[in-house]
Design an enzyme around this catalytic site. Structure first.
Site, PDB file in Angstrom:
ATOM      1  CB  SER A 332      -0.925  -0.004   1.221  1.00 35.76           C
ATOM      2  OG  SER A 332      -0.163   0.038   2.422  1.00 35.76           O
ATOM      3  CE1 TYR A 333       1.967   7.584  -1.943  1.00 36.36           C
ATOM      4  CE2 TYR A 333       0.866   8.521  -0.025  1.00 36.36           C
ATOM      5  CZ  TYR A 333       1.689   8.667  -1.119  1.00 36.36           C
ATOM      6  OH  TYR A 333       2.238   9.892  -1.392  1.00 36.36           O
ATOM      7  N   PRO A 334       3.158   4.046   0.894  1.00 31.89           N
ATOM      8  CG  PRO A 334       5.340   4.217   0.054  1.00 31.89           C
ATOM      9  CD  PRO A 334       3.892   4.158  -0.373  1.00 31.89           C
ATOM     10  CG  HIS A 385      -2.576   7.459   2.180  1.00 35.25           C
ATOM     11  ND1 HIS A 385      -3.016   7.180   0.906  1.00 35.25           N
ATOM     12  CD2 HIS A 385      -2.035   8.692   2.124  1.00 35.25           C
ATOM     13  CE1 HIS A 385      -2.741   8.197   0.118  1.00 35.25           C
ATOM     14  NE2 HIS A 385      -2.152   9.125   0.832  1.00 35.25           N
ATOM     15  NE  ARG A 551       1.417  13.548  -0.401  1.00 37.13           N
ATOM     16  CZ  ARG A 551       0.226  14.073  -0.270  1.00 37.13           C
ATOM     17  NH1 ARG A 551      -0.516  14.267  -1.336  1.00 37.13           N
ATOM     18  NH2 ARG A 551      -0.251  14.425   0.896  1.00 37.13           N
TER      19      ARG A 551
END
Length: 616
Positions: A332-334, A385, A551
Site C-alpha cells: 500500500s501507499y508507504p 491512507h 508532495r
C-alpha cells in the site's frame, strides 16, 4: 442530456483503482499526449442526487502541479540583497514537464458540469486539490467543485465517497500555501546570506552551497545538541551493592532496589548493615502472567526507524524502495501517519494471499484457520491512507535483494499485527537484607505467538529461578560493594533522530528522510557505523514515483535530493549497520552561530517550525 463529471486523482494508481470500482469492471485507458503514464478513463456512473447518471472522465496528476518562484529579476543570487526576498514578488509556475497534465485538466473541464477531486485527505491533498480547481475553473468558470473523502481504495469505501462528496477545506489548503511561501522566502534569503558571506572565508567553503531550511536546521540542531552532550559529559563515580545466592545449582543475582548511590560513605554504611545482618529474608514471591504486545500497524515514521535499525539501509533508501514496491502494486501507499486499520478493509483476505510463501505461509495459514486477531488501534489517523501493508503476495524472484528486505518486513509486520500477543509468566522474588531491598526476576515465555513471524522483537525466557518461599531466610553466598561510573549518551542514530523530528513536528512522514539526506549532502554531518548493532533476521545468503517525490515543496526539498547511502549484505550474522551522526566543523559553527545571535527563539531549535506546522 447526460452530464459530464471530471474526476482527478492525486496519483495514477488511485485514478485506475477508482475508475475500475466506479465502472464495476476494468476500464480501458486512453493515453494523453506528452506524458507516457498519464491516462484518461471514460465510463458511466450514477452519483445520485443532484447529478444522477453521468458520463465520467477519470484522470490524475502526480503531486503538485505548480511551484512558487520569485520573479525573474530576483532569481540570480547577486541580483538583490538577500533580505529583500522577504518582500519580493512571487508567482506560481507550471514546469514544462507538468504542462501536459495542466492542458489535459483544462481540456476535460471545458465541457464538464462538475469536478470531483480525489486527492489524499490531508493538508497537502487539499492544496493539490486547490491547484486542480484553479486550472479547471480557468477553462470553465461555471464548473462545480467537490472532493471525495476517502482513506483507502476498498470498493465499498470508494463508492460511498463518490456519492457523498464534500467541499475542499480552504483553511487546510491555505495553511499549505502559507508554509510553501514561508519556506521559499526564508530558505532562499538565508541560504544566499550564508553562502555569499561564508564562501570567502576559506578554500574549504569555496563552491559549497551553505543552505538553510526551516526543517533542515532544527534537524541539524538535534545532532549538534547530542554531540555537545557527549563531549561535555563528565563521568561520576557511583557505588552499588551486589548480592548473589546459589541454590539448586543456579546462581541468582539480586538487584539492589536503590540501583546505586553517588555517596560512597552512605553506600558503605548501608553495605555494612547488610553484612551485619548476615541473613536475608524473602519478603515476597510473586508469579503473574505477562504479555508482550504485538506491534501497532505500520506508519511511515515507524518504517523509517525500523528500516534504519534492522534492514541495513538509511531512511531515504528505505523510502525509495518502499515507493518502488508501491508503484509495482506490491504494498500500500508507504507515506501515512495512520496506525489503525479501517473496519472496511478485509484483513483476513490479505492474510490469505500470503499462505503460499515458503517463509511465512504456514504462519499466515494459521491466522486464517482461527488464529486471526483484530489489530490493535493506535492513536493516529490521518484519514488519507491506511497503515502500510502488503497488497499481494510476491515471489522472491520478482524482487531485488533490497526489495525483499523491505517487502518481508512489511509482510511480517502486518501478520504480527493480526496475531495474538506473546504470553508468559514472570516470577519476582523480593528479599530484605540488612534493611535494604533486593529483587530478582525470571521470565518463562509460554506462547510466542506473533514472535514466531516477527523476529525484529526479542522476548526470551531467562534462567528459571529456584524455589523460594515468603518468610524463609538464607545466607547470601556473596555480598560486594562495587564501584562504577556513569557513561555518556551515544551520538544520535537515525532512528533516534527520526523520533525527535516526529515528536517536534519537524518535517512530515513524506519529508523526514529528505531533510536527513540534505544535511548529509551539505556536509553538515558525517555518518559512522555504531559498533555492536543488532543481528539482522535475514533469509537471503514508475508511474507514481513522481507523485511521492513532489508532495512536499519546502525550501529544503526544492533544490534536489541528497545522495542515498546503501546498506548491504545478506548474511544472517551480519550487523545492521546502525548509523550515528557526527556534526562537521561547518555544521557545529552554523548552529553555534545562530544560537549566539541571541534571538528569543534560536533558529536552530524546533519551536518555530513546530508552531508553523500547526497553523490552520
Amino acid at each position: 442530456m447526460v452530464a459530464k463529471i471530471l474526476c482527478v486523482a492525486e496519483k495514477p494508481s488511485i485514478a485506475k483503482a477508482v475508475a475500475n470500482h466506479l465502472a464495476g469492471s476494468t476500464v480501458p485507458a486512453s493515453n494523453v499526449s506528452g506524458i507516457r503514464w498519464l491516462k484518461n478513463y471514460e465510463f458511466d456512473f450514477s452519483f445520485g442526487q443532484p447529478w444522477g447518471h453521468c458520463s465520467v472522465t477519470m484522470t490524475s496528476v502526480a503531486g503538485h502541479l505548480d511551484r512558487l518562484e520569485f520573479d525573474e529579476r530576483y532569481r540570480k543570487w547577486n541580483s538583490c540583497d538577500p533580505g529583500s526576498l522577504f518582500d519580493a514578488p512571487v508567482s506560481n509556475i507550471i514546469d514544462k514537464d507538468k504542462q501536459p497534465i495542466a492542458r489535459n485538466i483544462k481540456q476535460q473541464a471545458r465541457y464538464a458540469k462538475a469536478l470531483f477531486i480525489w486527492t489524499d485527505c490531508d493538508r497537502e491533498g487539499e492544496h493539490i486539490g486547490s491547484e486542480i480547481r484553479k486550472l479547471a475553473q480557468e477553462a470553465n468558470p461555471r464548473i462545480e467543485v467537490k472532493r471525495a473523502r476517502f482513506s483507502n481504495i476498498e470498493k465499498a469505501h470508494v463508492l460511498n465517497a463518490a456519492r457523498q462528496p464534500i467541499d475542499l477545506d480552504e483553511l487546510q489548503a491555505n495553511a499549505v500555501a502559507a508554509r510553501i511561501e514561508l519556506d521559499l522566502r526564508i530558505g532562499a534569503s538565508f541560504t544566499r546570506l550564508q553562502t555569499l558571506s561564508l564562501q570567502p572565508l576559506g578554500e574549504e567553503l569555496q563552491g559549497l552551497t551553505i543552505s538553510y531550511g526551516s526543517c533542515q536546521f532544527p534537524t541539524l540542531g538535534f545532532v549538534v545538541d547530542r554531540y555537545f552532550r557527549v563531549k561535555s559529559f563528565k563521568p561520576e563515580k557511583h557505588w552499588r551493592i551486589e548480592m548473589i545466592h546459589q541454590r539448586e545449582g543456579k546462581k541468582v543475582n539480586f538487584r539492589w532496589d536503590r540501583v546505586h548511590l553517588f555517596d560512597r560513605m552512605a553506600a558503605t554504611i548501608l553495605f555494612e548493615r547488610c553484612l551485619a545482618a548476615r541473613t536475608a529474608k524473602v519478603v515476597k514471591v510473586q508469579t503473574k502472567p505477562t504479555n508482550k504486545w504485538r506491534p501497532l500497524p505500520l506508519t511511515t515514521v515507524e518504517l523509517q526507524k525500523m528500516g534504519s535499525r534492522f534492514l541495513g539501509m538509511d531512511s531515504q533508501r528505505v523510502m525509495k524502495i518502499a515507493e518502488d514496491l508501491y508503484t509495482k502494486g506490491f504494498i500500500s501507499y508507504p507515506r501515512t501517519e495512520t496506525d489503525q486499520f479501517d473496519r472496511a478493509i478485509d484483513l483476513k483476505k490479505l492474510c490469505e494471499k500470503q499462505k503460499n510463501d515458503p517463509s511465512w505461509g504456514q504462519y499466515a495459514s494459521g491466522l486464517c484457520e482461527g488464529g486471526f486477531r483484530t489489530p490493535r488501534a493506535g492513536k493516529n489517523n490521518d484519514r488519507a491512507h491506511p497503515p502500510i501493508h502488503p497488497v499481494i503476495h510476491v515471489t522472491r524472484d520478482k524482487l531485488s535483494p533490497e526489495e525483499r528486505k523491505v517487502y518481508e518486513f512489511v509482510v511480517r509486520r502486518f501478520l504480527a499485527c493480526c496475531s495474538e500477543d506473546a504470553k508468559g509468566n514472570i516470577t519476582t522474588v523480593e528479599v530484605e537484607y540488612g534493611s535494604e531491598i533486593f529483587s530478582s526476576s525470571g521470565l518463562v515465555v509460554l506462547e510466542r505467538n506473533y514472535l514466531d513471524v516477527y523476529p525484529y522483537d526479542k522476548w526470551e525466557s531467562s534462567s528459571q529461578l529456584p524455589q523460594y518461599s515468603a518468610g524463609e531466610k538464607f545466607v547470601p553466598n556473596e555480598a560486594n560493594l562495587v564501584q562504577g561510573k556513569t557513561t555518556p549518551p551515544g551520538y544520535l542514530t537515525e532512528p533516534e533522530l527520526i523520533a525527535l523530528m516526529d515528536a517536534n513536528g519537524i518535517g512530515t512522514d513524506a519529508t523526514m528522510a529528505e531533510h536527513i539526506a540534505k544535511i548529509k549532502e551539505r556536509q553538515y554531518v558525517m555518518v559512522q557505523a555504531r559498533s555492536g548493532g543488532p543481528i539482522l533476521p535475514d533469509d537471503d545468503a514508475e508511474e507514481d514515483r513522481g507523485a511521492t517525490q513532489r508532495r512536499s515543496r519546502g525550501a529544503s526539498s526544492r533544490r534536489g535530493r541528497g545522495a542515498s547511502q546503501n546498506g548491504g549484505g545478506s548474511s544472517r550474522t551480519q550487523r545492521s549497520g546502525l548509523q550515528e551522526f557526527i556534526p562537521s566543523t561547518l555544521g557545529v559553527a552554523l548552529i553555534q552561530g545562530y544560537d549566539d545571535v541571541g534571538f528569543e527563539v534560536s533558529l536552530s531549535k524546533p519551536f518555530l517550525r513546530k508552531e508553523v506546522s500547526w497553523v490552520k
